[in-house]
Motif scaffolding. Structure first.
Motif, PDB file in Angstrom:
ATOM      1  N   SER A   3      27.023  54.122  35.847  1.00 20.40           N
ATOM      2  CA  SER A   3      26.085  55.130  36.049  1.00 20.40           C
ATOM      3  C   SER A   3      24.865  54.701  36.398  1.00 20.40           C
ATOM      4  CB  SER A   3      26.238  55.772  34.762  1.00 20.40           C
ATOM      5  OG  SER A   3      25.529  55.095  33.780  1.00 20.40           O
ATOM      6  N   VAL A   4      23.957  55.607  36.954  1.00 15.02           N
ATOM      7  CA  VAL A   4      22.494  55.130  37.443  1.00 15.02           C
ATOM      8  C   VAL A   4      21.709  56.199  36.834  1.00 15.02           C
ATOM      9  CG1 VAL A   4      20.905  54.817  39.236  1.00 15.02           C
ATOM     10  CG2 VAL A   4      23.429  54.234  39.463  1.00 15.02           C
ATOM     11  N   LYS A   5      20.605  55.567  35.996  1.00 13.01           N
ATOM     12  CA  LYS A   5      19.643  56.681  35.557  1.00 13.01           C
ATOM     13  C   LYS A   5      18.207  56.253  35.898  1.00 13.01           C
ATOM     14  CE  LYS A   5      22.165  57.718  31.267  1.00 13.01           C
ATOM     15  NZ  LYS A   5      22.099  57.591  29.979  1.00 13.01           N
ATOM     16  N   VAL A   6      17.350  57.371  36.146  1.00 11.50           N
ATOM     17  CA  VAL A   6      15.978  56.824  36.380  1.00 11.50           C
ATOM     18  C   VAL A   6      15.019  56.891  35.324  1.00 11.50           C
ATOM     19  CG1 VAL A   6      14.157  57.723  38.015  1.00 11.50           C
ATOM     20  CG2 VAL A   6      16.554  57.910  39.001  1.00 11.50           C
ATOM     21  N   LYS A   7      14.277  55.794  34.938  1.00  9.44           N
ATOM     22  CA  LYS A   7      13.465  55.889  33.957  1.00  9.44           C
ATOM     23  C   LYS A   7      11.975  55.672  34.319  1.00  9.44           C
ATOM     24  CE  LYS A   7      17.079  55.829  30.667  1.00  9.44           C
ATOM     25  NZ  LYS A   7      17.088  56.647  29.697  1.00  9.44           N
ATOM     26  N   PHE A   8      11.456  56.213  33.262  1.00 10.99           N
ATOM     27  CA  PHE A   8       9.618  56.036  33.300  1.00 10.99           C
ATOM     28  C   PHE A   8       9.170  55.080  32.147  1.00 10.99           C
ATOM     29  CE2 PHE A   8       5.410  57.504  31.917  1.00 10.99           C
ATOM     30  CZ  PHE A   8       4.785  56.893  33.294  1.00 10.99           C
ATOM     31  N   ASN A  75      16.662  55.655  46.879  1.00  7.55           N
ATOM     32  CA  ASN A  75      17.637  54.613  46.101  1.00  7.55           C
ATOM     33  C   ASN A  75      18.817  55.033  45.259  1.00  7.55           C
ATOM     34  OD1 ASN A  75      16.032  52.528  47.200  1.00  7.55           O
ATOM     35  ND2 ASN A  75      14.460  52.863  45.945  1.00  7.55           N
ATOM     36  N   VAL A  76      18.464  55.961  44.549  1.00  5.43           N
ATOM     37  CA  VAL A  76      19.613  56.569  43.847  1.00  5.43           C
ATOM     38  C   VAL A  76      20.861  56.927  44.677  1.00  5.43           C
ATOM     39  CG1 VAL A  76      20.587  58.548  42.483  1.00  5.43           C
ATOM     40  CG2 VAL A  76      18.326  57.487  41.973  1.00  5.43           C
ATOM     41  N   LYS A  77      20.722  57.254  45.952  1.00  6.71           N
ATOM     42  CA  LYS A  77      21.816  57.414  46.869  1.00  6.71           C
ATOM     43  C   LYS A  77      22.328  56.143  47.258  1.00  6.71           C
ATOM     44  CE  LYS A  77      20.423  61.840  49.264  1.00  6.71           C
ATOM     45  NZ  LYS A  77      20.092  62.378  50.554  1.00  6.71           N
ATOM     46  N   ARG A  78      21.680  55.173  47.374  1.00  4.13           N
ATOM     47  CA  ARG A  78      22.022  53.877  47.981  1.00  4.13           C
ATOM     48  C   ARG A  78      22.888  53.407  46.648  1.00  4.13           C
ATOM     49  NH1 ARG A  78      17.647  49.910  48.607  1.00  4.13           N
ATOM     50  NH2 ARG A  78      19.405  48.647  48.994  1.00  4.13           N
ATOM     51  N   LEU A  79      22.284  53.308  45.535  1.00  5.66           N
ATOM     52  CA  LEU A  79      23.012  52.872  44.257  1.00  5.66           C
ATOM     53  C   LEU A  79      24.431  53.298  44.189  1.00  5.66           C
ATOM     54  CD1 LEU A  79      20.108  52.200  41.781  1.00  5.66           C
ATOM     55  CD2 LEU A  79      21.676  50.355  42.440  1.00  5.66           C
ATOM     56  N   ILE A  82      26.933  52.496  46.635  1.00  3.03           N
ATOM     57  CA  ILE A  82      27.537  51.090  46.556  1.00  3.03           C
ATOM     58  C   ILE A  82      28.627  51.219  45.319  1.00  3.03           C
ATOM     59  CG2 ILE A  82      26.946  48.694  45.302  1.00  3.03           C
ATOM     60  CD1 ILE A  82      24.098  48.964  46.758  1.00  3.03           C
ATOM     61  N   ILE A  83      28.159  51.859  44.249  1.00  3.59           N
ATOM     62  CA  ILE A  83      29.200  52.064  43.388  1.00  3.59           C
ATOM     63  C   ILE A  83      30.563  52.833  43.900  1.00  3.59           C
ATOM     64  CG2 ILE A  83      29.560  53.181  41.140  1.00  3.59           C
ATOM     65  CD1 ILE A  83      26.374  52.967  40.408  1.00  3.59           C
ATOM     66  N   ALA A  84      30.275  53.668  44.708  1.00  6.34           N
ATOM     67  CA  ALA A  84      31.603  54.361  45.159  1.00  6.34           C
ATOM     68  C   ALA A  84      32.290  53.390  45.972  1.00  6.34           C
ATOM     69  CB  ALA A  84      30.968  55.558  45.996  1.00  6.34           C
ATOM     70  N   LEU A  85      31.780  52.426  46.664  1.00 12.00           N
ATOM     71  CA  LEU A  85      32.559  51.699  47.588  1.00 12.00           C
ATOM     72  C   LEU A  85      33.056  50.456  46.609  1.00 12.00           C
ATOM     73  CD1 LEU A  85      30.236  50.879  50.507  1.00 12.00           C
ATOM     74  CD2 LEU A  85      32.443  51.972  50.674  1.00 12.00           C
ATOM     75  N   LEU A  86      32.533  50.120  45.533  1.00 10.21           N
ATOM     76  CA  LEU A  86      33.047  49.010  44.763  1.00 10.21           C
ATOM     77  C   LEU A  86      34.305  49.813  43.839  1.00 10.21           C
ATOM     78  CD1 LEU A  86      29.854  47.411  43.308  1.00 10.21           C
ATOM     79  CD2 LEU A  86      31.586  46.247  44.817  1.00 10.21           C
ATOM     80  N   GLU A  87      34.164  51.022  43.660  1.00  6.54           N
ATOM     81  CA  GLU A  87      35.263  51.637  43.104  1.00  6.54           C
ATOM     82  C   GLU A  87      36.451  51.824  43.809  1.00  6.54           C
ATOM     83  OE1 GLU A  87      35.689  52.932  39.928  1.00  6.54           O
ATOM     84  OE2 GLU A  87      33.730  52.441  38.949  1.00  6.54           O
ATOM     85  N   ASP A 107      18.168  47.075  54.123  1.00  9.17           N
ATOM     86  CA  ASP A 107      18.329  47.422  55.361  1.00  9.17           C
ATOM     87  C   ASP A 107      19.559  47.813  55.985  1.00  9.17           C
ATOM     88  OD1 ASP A 107      15.472  47.563  55.490  1.00  9.17           O
ATOM     89  OD2 ASP A 107      15.493  45.391  56.245  1.00  9.17           O
ATOM     90  N   GLY A 108      20.533  47.344  55.373  1.00 14.32           N
ATOM     91  CA  GLY A 108      21.899  47.691  55.821  1.00 14.32           C
ATOM     92  C   GLY A 108      22.554  48.791  55.489  1.00 14.32           C
ATOM     93  N   GLN A 109      22.269  49.589  54.655  1.00 14.80           N
ATOM     94  CA  GLN A 109      22.791  50.738  54.097  1.00 14.80           C
ATOM     95  C   GLN A 109      22.542  52.061  54.940  1.00 14.80           C
ATOM     96  OE1 GLN A 109      22.399  49.672  49.554  1.00 14.80           O
ATOM     97  NE2 GLN A 109      23.880  51.672  49.693  1.00 14.80           N
TER      98      GLN A 109
END
Length: 403
Positions: A3-8, A75-79, A82-87, A107-109
């Protein structure tokens, strides 16, 4: 699944900006990805974990905060991708694998930099013409996207159908649309091979074929009229006419091959060159009509080249060629008007014309194929089949006369 979370993280100093970071969790292991996005605590919505744009903020500050929000979303889309491909993969993965791919694939995604990388590679391999077609495709797709990049994993059937509709609405013919689609498909498939995207077959519902177009070849009578034109007072038309005739004299030599003909390619009455398209070597007996054109422009160039197409040794050769073909084809439209020729005359028509006239004189297919530098007679057969329908037209006229 990770999972990915955005934090401040607020600043420890009152009145100073805090910073945004991403929290990645997988198998109870937590890692953080730092960013350079800095905002005030009042500009962060803790409930929605998103940037909050104050109503009273200045225009400059609002623009900055919107750009921060866009970067976070990207960046959340990128992460997530990546997780979806690894899964999808067969191997287990760790949270460190996610971070490594995220940092390496900045730059590759996404499509724009990925495709630009392919273009640079093509240039390095000296596949200049192919790199230009890829650049034209990228420019077209960027215009469709209004400059907004897209992740490779986001390319889907809906995106391509919208692009196809946009191309049609902007006056592109089916073959041009298909041309762009085939190049984008090649780029997408390369991304799939590099495991940057999952194969979703996004081009399944768009046109990627090739429409057969009837190419009206220039008849021999028209070539004679073009040759006999008095263009003394119109040097730009005279030059275009001469380049057209030289192509016709040399069995329909392509303009790019003409541009790169070297003076050293002509020896003992034989012109020898390699087709830049196929690499095939061709030899042509040097005739008086060819010599007349070369002699006419002998003082125009101080380069190693035989014809006055690439004339400046200090300037970019490819650019000189492209500028020349543009000017020549534009001038040939006026030449066609002067001889009352009802087809859009271009340099390529010289190749069409030579092949069609050779066919009309019953020259064997094998001879025409060799003369044009085709890889096989089948290529020539297909080529000739689309050139001229005059024989069928005459047959139809005879039938209609009996009605």
């Amino acid at each position: 699944m990770a999972s990915v979370k955005v934090k401040f993280r607020p600043s420890s100093v009152n009145g100073k900006e805090g910073n945004i970071y991403y929290q990645v969790i997988h198998d109870r292991v937590v890692r953080q990805i730092k960013t350079d996005c800095r905002i005030f605590e009042s500009e962060w919505n803790g409930k929605t974990s998103a940037v909050a744009v104050p109503v009273l903020a200045s225009i400059e500050r609002k623009n900055y905060l919107q750009s921060v929000a866009s970067r976070i979303e990207w960046n959340v889309k990128r992460l997530t991708a990546i997780i979806a491909l690894l899964e999808k993969g067969n191997k287990s993965y760790t949270v460190e694998d996610i971070l490594v791919k995220f940092n390496r694939q900045a730059d590759g995604q996404s499509l724009f930099p990925f495709m630009q990388g392919i273009i640079e590679q093509l240039k390095w391999l000296n596949r200049i013409r192919t790199s230009e077609t890829y650049s034209a495709t990228l420019a077209s797709f960027m215009k469709f996207r209004e400059g907004q990049d897209i992740l490779l994993c986001e390319i889907d059937s809906d995106t391509m159908r919208l692009y196809e509709a946009w191309l049609k609405a902007n006056g592109n013919c089916p073959n041009t649309t298909s041309f762009y689609m085939r190049i984008l498909r090649a780029v997408y498939n390369r991304a799939v091979e590099k495991e940057l995207a999952e194969q979703k077959y996004p081009f399944k519902h768009v046109y990627t074929g090739i429409d057969k177009t009837v190419k009206r070849a220039v008849p021999l009578k028209a070539v004679k009229r073009i040759k006999e034109l008095d263009l003394t007072l119109k040097p730009h038309l005279d030059y275009a006419r001469d380049m057209f005739l030289f192509s016709f004299y040399t069995r329909g030599m392509s303009f790019i091959d003409m541009a790169y003909l070297k003076k050293s390619d002509l020896k003992n009455g034989i012109l020898t060159y390699r087709r830049r398209k196929t690499g095939q070597q061709l030899t042509i007996k040097w005739e008086k009509c060819m010599e007349e054109i070369v002699t006419k422009y002998a003082g125009r160039s101080v380069t190693q080249y035989l014809l006055p197409i690439i004339t400046n040794p200090l300037a970019d050769e490819r650019k000189q060629y492209r500028n020349a073909i543009f000017r020549v084809n534009a001038a040939l439209k006026e030449v066609a008007r002067l001889v009352d020729l009802q087809i859009p005359l271009t340099m390529y028509c010289a190749r069409h014309g030579w092949a069609s006239i050779a066919k009309s004189k019953n020259i064997p297919l094998s001879v025409i194929s060799e003369g044009m530098g085709h890889d096989s007679e089948e290529t020539t057969r297909i080529y000739l089949a689309s050139l001229d329908t005059s024989v069928v037209d005459r047959a139809n006229s005879l039938i209609l006369k009996d009605l």
